[in-house]
Design an enzyme around this catalytic site. Sequence first.
Site, short mmCIF file in Angstrom:
data_model
loop_
_atom_site.label_atom_id
_atom_site.label_comp_id
_atom_site.label_asym_id
_atom_site.label_seq_id
_atom_site.Cartn_x
_atom_site.Cartn_y
_atom_site.Cartn_z
N THR A 87 0.80 -1.21 0.00
CA THR A 87 0.00 0.00 0.00
C THR A 87 0.84 1.27 0.00
O THR A 87 1.87 1.32 0.65
CB THR A 87 -0.95 0.03 1.21
OG1 THR A 87 -1.64 1.29 1.19
CG2 THR A 87 -0.22 -0.11 2.53
N HIS A 89 -0.53 3.95 1.15
CA HIS A 89 -0.96 4.71 2.33
C HIS A 89 -0.65 3.99 3.65
O HIS A 89 -1.29 4.20 4.66
CB HIS A 89 -2.41 5.18 2.24
CG HIS A 89 -3.42 4.12 1.92
ND1 HIS A 89 -4.16 4.12 0.77
CD2 HIS A 89 -3.83 3.06 2.61
CE1 HIS A 89 -4.96 3.09 0.76
NE2 HIS A 89 -4.79 2.42 1.88
N1 INI Z 1 -5.61 -2.43 6.11
C1 INI Z 1 -4.82 -3.24 6.83
O1 INI Z 1 -5.21 -3.65 7.94
N2 INI Z 1 -3.59 -3.61 6.36
C2 INI Z 1 -3.12 -3.18 5.15
O2 INI Z 1 -1.96 -3.57 4.78
C3 INI Z 1 -3.94 -2.33 4.38
N3 INI Z 1 -3.50 -1.88 3.08
O3 INI Z 1 -2.52 -2.43 2.57
O4 INI Z 1 -4.10 -1.01 2.47
C4 INI Z 1 -5.22 -1.96 4.88
N4 INI Z 1 -6.06 -1.14 4.18
C5 INI Z 1 -7.45 -0.98 4.50
C6 INI Z 1 -7.70 0.07 5.57
O5 INI Z 1 -7.27 -0.38 6.85
C7 INI Z 1 -9.19 0.40 5.67
O6 INI Z 1 -9.92 -0.76 5.95
C8 INI Z 1 -9.75 1.02 4.39
O7 INI Z 1 -8.96 2.14 4.01
C9 INI Z 1 -11.22 1.51 4.62
O8 INI Z 1 -11.27 2.52 5.64
#
Ligand code: INI
Length: 154
Positions: A87, A89
């Site tokens: 990711t 972000h």
């Molecule tokens: N959420 C995670 O728990 N781990 C990750 O590595 C991840 N990545 O890679 O994006 C991730 N994204 C989702 C985020 O936590 C939220 O659920 C989403 O943005 C909706 O609010």
Amino acid sequence: MANIIEGDQNARGLRFGVVVSRFNDFITSNLLTGALDVFSQYGADEDDLKVLKVPGAFELPQAAKKLCSTGNFDAIVCLGAVIRGETSHFDYICAEASRGVGQVGLEFNVPVLFGVLTTENLEQAAARSGSGSSNKGRETALAAIEMATLYKKL
Ligand code: INI
């Protein structure tokens, strides 16, 4: 002589909430297994454990807050895995998860524990979520028992 107060490892009669993210489920399911093993190993009753599943680490603090607001828990464990390679972000999610989890604990005076892996890659996450003692879920559940028993003594 100073009055030193410490928690212990007796989870009998204590109520724990576990919030676990579904993102990277192949890692977080092992963290959950580790945490639940520790709670039962140290005497918690299955009926006193509630597990909430949320989409990702970003949502952990929100669900932890909801659990805290019930007043029904002695400690909350938050479990997740954020892996940088996957990711752009990464930093935002890690920052919000850690800040939010800490804030909920301070707001409600309930121990809210941070069992979120924040790793560079999958290998590092796998190494911290194994079936042996190197499992962040186990470690975090033990810390939750220590904090919950500490607060009971105050
Ligand atoms: N959420 C995670 O728990 N781990 C990750 O590595 C991840 N990545 O890679 O994006 C991730 N994204 C989702 C985020 O936590 C939220 O659920 C989403 O943005 C909706 O609010």
